[in-house]
Design a protein around this motif. Structure first.
Motif, PDB file in Angstrom:
ATOM      1  N   THR A  20       0.826  -1.203   0.000  1.00  0.00           N
ATOM      2  CA  THR A  20       0.000   0.000   0.000  1.00  0.00           C
ATOM      3  C   THR A  20       0.859   1.252   0.000  1.00  0.00           C
ATOM      4  O   THR A  20       0.601   2.207  -0.739  1.00  0.00           O
ATOM      5  CB  THR A  20      -0.935   0.000   1.227  1.00  0.00           C
ATOM      6  N   VAL A  21       1.912   1.259   0.821  1.00  0.00           N
ATOM      7  CA  VAL A  21       2.785   2.438   0.895  1.00  0.00           C
ATOM      8  C   VAL A  21       3.559   2.609  -0.414  1.00  0.00           C
ATOM      9  O   VAL A  21       3.665   3.721  -0.950  1.00  0.00           O
ATOM     10  CB  VAL A  21       3.765   2.333   2.083  1.00  0.00           C
ATOM     11  N   PHE A  22       4.103   1.526  -0.934  1.00  0.00           N
ATOM     12  CA  PHE A  22       4.841   1.617  -2.201  1.00  0.00           C
ATOM     13  C   PHE A  22       3.945   2.150  -3.319  1.00  0.00           C
ATOM     14  O   PHE A  22       4.376   2.959  -4.151  1.00  0.00           O
ATOM     15  CB  PHE A  22       5.404   0.241  -2.587  1.00  0.00           C
ATOM     16  N   GLU A  23       2.698   1.726  -3.348  1.00  0.00           N
ATOM     17  CA  GLU A  23       1.760   2.221  -4.362  1.00  0.00           C
ATOM     18  C   GLU A  23       1.481   3.705  -4.156  1.00  0.00           C
ATOM     19  O   GLU A  23       1.384   4.476  -5.120  1.00  0.00           O
ATOM     20  CB  GLU A  23       0.459   1.424  -4.305  1.00  0.00           C
ATOM     21  N   GLU A  24       1.352   4.132  -2.898  1.00  0.00           N
ATOM     22  CA  GLU A  24       1.060   5.535  -2.599  1.00  0.00           C
ATOM     23  C   GLU A  24       2.164   6.463  -3.089  1.00  0.00           C
ATOM     24  O   GLU A  24       1.891   7.588  -3.527  1.00  0.00           O
ATOM     25  CB  GLU A  24       0.845   5.717  -1.099  1.00  0.00           C
ATOM     26  N   VAL A  25       3.422   6.000  -2.998  1.00  0.00           N
ATOM     27  CA  VAL A  25       4.532   6.865  -3.420  1.00  0.00           C
ATOM     28  C   VAL A  25       4.852   6.675  -4.898  1.00  0.00           C
ATOM     29  O   VAL A  25       5.798   7.281  -5.414  1.00  0.00           O
ATOM     30  CB  VAL A  25       5.793   6.621  -2.561  1.00  0.00           C
ATOM     31  N   GLY A  26       4.081   5.828  -5.579  1.00  0.00           N
ATOM     32  CA  GLY A  26       4.250   5.671  -7.020  1.00  0.00           C
ATOM     33  C   GLY A  26       5.410   4.809  -7.448  1.00  0.00           C
ATOM     34  O   GLY A  26       5.837   4.886  -8.608  1.00  0.00           O
ATOM     35  N   THR A  27       5.924   3.968  -6.544  1.00  0.00           N
ATOM     36  CA  THR A  27       7.042   3.079  -6.889  1.00  0.00           C
ATOM     37  C   THR A  27       6.738   1.673  -6.383  1.00  0.00           C
ATOM     38  O   THR A  27       7.255   1.255  -5.346  1.00  0.00           O
ATOM     39  CB  THR A  27       8.365   3.573  -6.277  1.00  0.00           C
ATOM     40  N   PRO A  28       5.886   0.930  -7.079  1.00  0.00           N
ATOM     41  CA  PRO A  28       5.533  -0.422  -6.633  1.00  0.00           C
ATOM     42  C   PRO A  28       6.773  -1.295  -6.462  1.00  0.00           C
ATOM     43  O   PRO A  28       7.696  -1.252  -7.280  1.00  0.00           O
ATOM     44  CB  PRO A  28       4.636  -0.942  -7.755  1.00  0.00           C
ATOM     45  N   ALA A  29       6.772  -2.076  -5.393  1.00  0.00           N
ATOM     46  CA  ALA A  29       7.900  -2.973  -5.128  1.00  0.00           C
ATOM     47  C   ALA A  29       7.772  -4.221  -5.995  1.00  0.00           C
ATOM     48  O   ALA A  29       6.681  -4.759  -6.176  1.00  0.00           O
ATOM     49  CB  ALA A  29       7.924  -3.358  -3.655  1.00  0.00           C
ATOM     50  N   ARG A  30       8.906  -4.686  -6.518  1.00  0.00           N
ATOM     51  CA  ARG A  30       8.936  -5.910  -7.328  1.00  0.00           C
ATOM     52  C   ARG A  30      10.040  -6.822  -6.795  1.00  0.00           C
ATOM     53  O   ARG A  30      11.128  -6.906  -7.364  1.00  0.00           O
ATOM     54  CB  ARG A  30       9.164  -5.565  -8.801  1.00  0.00           C
ATOM     55  N   PRO A  31       9.762  -7.500  -5.679  1.00  0.00           N
ATOM     56  CA  PRO A  31      10.803  -8.335  -5.058  1.00  0.00           C
ATOM     57  C   PRO A  31      11.130  -9.557  -5.910  1.00  0.00           C
ATOM     58  O   PRO A  31      10.261 -10.143  -6.549  1.00  0.00           O
ATOM     59  CB  PRO A  31      10.162  -8.745  -3.733  1.00  0.00           C
TER      60      PRO A  31
END
Length: 306
Positions: free
Chosen positions: A207-218
């Motif tokens: 949710t936080v990664f989406e909010e800052v516009g940089t989705p995490a891709r582990p």
């Protein structure tokens, strides 16, 4: 109606197999089947869908199982209270937690065991948030440490323990100058190892990664906090971990833990207990401990730091 009939029905609903249910209840399969059939006759509704094998409960059966679980839980609570009145609390506390919050469980179970030397504790520390709710509803757990949700708080008693916040765990670079914190956007650009997507702790991060516009891709995903630390130890990966786990592992040599900012995100973690009157003596003892133990302050202590 006999309590053992309710026990048979609850066990059958859980294991979904007549022979295994009979084995768990230490009776023969015909005896268990006959007891359930007599219960159906007394209630005048079909409880089990029968075929060549167990095919599930009827809608009426699903409803009756909830009542049966409640009645048996009240029976157990009454028995515990009588024992406590005679010689102190000596039952078993069954407590669950989501993996990210399991470090806080020991801060409750230690004083619980100290104050109730005859009691035992069974910890289930790898449950998903949804599993916790279901196990509390079915009285398979006495309490749980998990994330706050408005829907759960309406159905269960919630005692706040601490606020979970997050750090970026990486290998420490050889140079002396190191940043004091990191942004979520910077964390997203790291080669990440994170928790599984179905876990509540991971959903918070996404949710936080989406909010800052940089989705995490582990590249690596796991269901273990210890595994996150182990992967960072290899030197190839970074991870986002709850700050509370630094209280357990510290900041291992050769690593650094940078508080995540922009934004600073926290999540409420607390103890969930069934809303029931009278409250079980086990639940009451744990609730009293949760109300006076400084879980939040203790989790701020990181080994090796002042």
């Amino acid at each position: 109606m006999l309590l053992r009939q309710l026990e048979y029905l609850v066990t059958l609903a859980r294991v979904r197999h007549f022979a295994r249910a009979a084995q768990e209840c230490y009776v023969s399969q015909p005896a268990l089947s006959e007891a359930v059939r007599k219960l159906e006759e007394e209630l005048d509704v079909p409880l089990v869908r029968r075929g060549r094998k167990f095919e599930g409960l009827t809608p009426e059966g699903e409803h009756i199982v909830v009542w049966a679980q409640r009645i048996l839980a009240d029976r157990d609570a009454m028995t515990e209270e009588v024992r406590a009145l005679r010689g102190g609390l000596n039952g078993r506390l069954r407590i669950g937690s989501v993996p990210t919050a399991s470090t806080a469980v020991s801060l409750l179970t230690e004083p619980f065991c100290t104050e109730n030397p005859l009691a035992t504790v069974q910890v289930h520390a790898d449950l998903q948030a949804e599993e916790i709710i279901e196990k509390l509803k079915s009285y398979e757990l006495d309490a749980a440490v998990t994330y706050f949700s408005a829907s759960a708080a309406r159905r269960f008693r919630f005692i706040a323990l601490y606020r979970e916040r997050y750090v970026l765990l990486t290998q420490a670079p050889p140079d002396i100058g190191q940043p004091a914190e990191a942004s979520w956007a910077e964390a997203a650009r790291q080669p990440l190892c994170l928790l599984h997507p179905m876990m509540q702790g991971r959903r918070v991060l996404d949710t936080v990664f989406e909010e800052v516009g940089t989705p995490a891709r582990p590249r690596v995903e796991t269901d273990s906090i210890a595994s996150l630390f182990a992967h960072v130890r290899t030197g190839r990966w970074a991870s986002v971990v709850p700050h509370a786990w630094l209280h357990v592992f510290g900041v291992p040599a050769g690593m650094r833990a940078l508080p995540l900012v922009d934004p600073v995100r926290t999540e409420r973690i607390g103890l969930l207990l069934p809303r029931r009157e009278p409250i079980s003596v086990t639940g009451q003892a744990l609730a009293e401990i949760a109300g006076r133990v400084d879980v939040a302050g203790t989790l701020e202590v990181v080994p090796g730091r002042g």
